[in-house]
Design an enzyme around this catalytic site. Structure first.
Site, PDB file in Angstrom:
ATOM      1  N   LYS A   1      41.915  -6.201 -38.998  1.00  0.00           N
ATOM      2  CA  LYS A   1      43.165  -5.892 -39.209  1.00  0.00           C
ATOM      3  C   LYS A   1      44.323  -7.126 -38.827  1.00  0.00           C
ATOM      4  O   LYS A   1      44.982  -7.631 -38.890  1.00  0.00           O
ATOM      5  CB  LYS A   1      43.143  -4.351 -38.500  1.00  0.00           C
ATOM      6  CG  LYS A   1      43.247  -3.304 -38.945  1.00  0.00           C
ATOM      7  CD  LYS A   1      43.041  -1.950 -38.085  1.00  0.00           C
ATOM      8  CE  LYS A   1      42.866  -0.685 -38.526  1.00  0.00           C
ATOM      9  NZ  LYS A   1      41.002  -1.329 -38.723  1.00  0.00           N
TER      10      LYS A   1
ATOM     11  N   ASP B   1      38.806  -8.268 -27.687  1.00  0.00           N
ATOM     12  CA  ASP B   1      36.983  -7.023 -28.490  1.00  0.00           C
ATOM     13  C   ASP B   1      36.182  -7.211 -27.024  1.00  0.00           C
ATOM     14  O   ASP B   1      36.684  -8.528 -26.718  1.00  0.00           O
ATOM     15  CB  ASP B   1      36.492  -7.246 -29.329  1.00  0.00           C
ATOM     16  CG  ASP B   1      36.082  -6.188 -29.744  1.00  0.00           C
ATOM     17  OD1 ASP B   1      36.180  -5.573 -30.972  1.00  0.00           O
ATOM     18  OD2 ASP B   1      34.959  -5.714 -29.214  1.00  0.00           O
TER      19      ASP B   1
ATOM     20  N   CYS C   1      40.172   5.920 -37.490  1.00  0.00           N
ATOM     21  CA  CYS C   1      39.306   6.398 -38.739  1.00  0.00           C
ATOM     22  C   CYS C   1      38.609   7.570 -38.862  1.00  0.00           C
ATOM     23  O   CYS C   1      37.334   7.188 -39.150  1.00  0.00           O
ATOM     24  CB  CYS C   1      38.260   5.156 -39.434  1.00  0.00           C
ATOM     25  SG  CYS C   1      36.757   5.117 -38.172  1.00  0.00           S
TER      26      CYS C   1
END
Length: 455
Positions: free
Chosen positions: A250, A268, A368
């Site tokens: 993304k 992250d 998701c």
């Protein structure tokens, strides 16, 4: 390789998948790297055998329990050959012949098994819905609560394989140019219906060997995932954070939409993934991305950059229920936290990431997952606790330059049944432009009290 040799190798690979606490795709990749003598076609057929077993896991186990046989790797492959592959008992016995590279001959118990399964198929009238739909016990209550009377239809739509989607990099090419490059390589693709930069392949193809991939013209990315960049509406010159960047898919899409202008920070907690993502950024020709490893969602870096970003994207860690077509093993072998731990973690990540959003900026929350408690439930709880944010409907968030929005709802919810994408959710939360400094100071004070209490 002979059919018998492929079958023997599939049994070995399935045994490794079952014994190794890692995702099946990672185990499969390592397995074939250690056996480079296996050709590409054979690798594909062996992987298809193993993934077939994982897609039929609940029904295969139901049958093996019915005939009182242990579900070891050999038994699962044998059962799948008959129940799904349509082989007769005699043809299966002929493959287990003990010849060089073939599986060892069937035991007496295995011969009894093939006779019991002969002429049957995977489905049986006595199977209940969760078995027929391959839904694990941990996910059933939440999926039923989410889908109601559509439970079986929605779950059954995830039994097959996911299509192979590509995202065209607008910095490198138009969609028509990418289509031509694929056609010149002998690969048939069509434009996706929801993503204005997506392409869907008619079948499988060695995409990473293509010049179009090596040059950064295309990336492999599900159509549903591609839509997050459009929901963010990141424009050239903006300051953007991809808060849970992972492998950077993304991040790439967002940075490309900004035409290499502005700044994208990919953060992250897994630094190794960010390091590997840098190669993807380089290949895509994107130089407006920087990476930042953080220890937790409450890392001091977040506090130091409060209110500095126009867009903050949170693709939160989740149950992954929307990716079951792509990762069938994750139904039965979840590798990370369970649902009970994920929901509070998502709330904490969303709450912390919101601090980065400037007044008038946007916070995009995505998963998701198909489950309401990870999606709408999180957004509703966040809005109840953050009066300075409001929900921006999809139609208002979608950039007009990229055509009509894919849905007309307040939040984006995609399912394999209705959209033929991965199950995906996204919501855009806009911070009020009139947020006063006093409100920010009050929030800072409250946070300091929380941090002191936590210490």
């Amino acid at each position: 390789m002979t059919p018998a040799a492929r079958l023997a190798t599939a049994i070995d690979l399935l045994a490794e998948v079952m014994d190794t606490p890692r995702p099946a795709d990672a185990v499969t990749s390592a397995f074939f790297r250690a056996r480079r003598f296996i050709g590409a076609k054979d690798r594909g057929e062996i992987a298809a055998l193993v993934y077939g077993v994982m897609r039929h896991w609940a029904r295969l186990h139901w049958w093996l329990e019915r005939v009182n046989h242990m579900p070891d790797p050999r038994a699962l492959v044998i059962a799948d050959c008959i129940l799904s592959g349509g082989r007769t008992a005699d043809s299966v016995a002929g493959l287990f012949n003990g010849a060089k590279f073939a599986p060892a001959p069937l035991s007496d118990r295995e011969r009894k098994l093939i006779r019991a399964l002969d002429t049957h198929t995977l489905d049986h009238p006595s199977q209940d819905e969760v078995v027929r739909a391959e839904v694990p016990d941990w996910a059933e209550p939440a999926m039923r609560a989410t889908f109601g009377d559509r439970f079986l239809a929605e779950a059954s739509a995830m039994l097959g394989e996911a299509p192979l989607d590509l995202r065209v990099n607008p910095v490198k090419a138009t969609r028509d140019e990418a289509l031509k490059a694929l056609a010149d390589a002998g690969i048939k693709a069509t434009p996706t219906s929801l993503s204005p930069v997506g392409l869907r392949l008619a079948g499988r193809a060695p995409i990473m060997a293509l010049d179009a991939y090596k040059s950064g013209m295309i990336e492999i990315q599900d159509e549903g995932s591609q839509l997050v960049a459009f929901m963010a509406d990141a424009r050239p010159g903006m300051q953007v954070v991809d808060f849970c960047a992972g492998a950077g898919g993304k991040t790439l899409a967002i940075a490309a939409m900004m035409d290499n202008k502005g700044r994208v920070v990919a953060t992250d907690v897994l630094e190794g993934r960010l390091i590997r993502a840098k190669e993807r950024f380089r290949r895509a020709g994107l130089h407006n991305i920087e990476t930042r490893a953080i220890k937790t969602e409450r890392d001091p870096w977040v506090k130091r950059h409060k209110g500095k970003f126009d867009r903050v994207v949170v693709d939160a860690p989740c149950s992954g229920t929307g990716t079951w077509r792509r990762n069938p093993d994750s139904r039965w072998r979840p590798m990370g936290p369970g649902l009970g731990d994920l929901v509070p973690l998502q709330a904490s990540i969303l709450d912390s990431a919101a601090r980065l959003v400037r007044p008038g900026g946007r916070l995009v929350y995505a998963t998701c997952s198909l489950l309401r408690e990870e999606n709408e439930g999180q957004v509703e709880a966040f809005l109840a606790a953050h009066a300075d944010f409001t929900l921006l409907p999809v139609a208002d968030a979608w950039p007009a330059a990229w055509g009509s929005p894919p849905v007309s709802t307040d939040m984006l919810r995609l399912t394999p049944l209705r959209h033929d994408t991965d199950g995906f959710f996204a919501a855009v939360l806009e911070r009020r432009a009139d947020v006063a400094e006093a409100d920010v100071a009050e929030a800072d004070a409250a946070e300091q009290v929380d941090e002191a209490a936590g210490a």
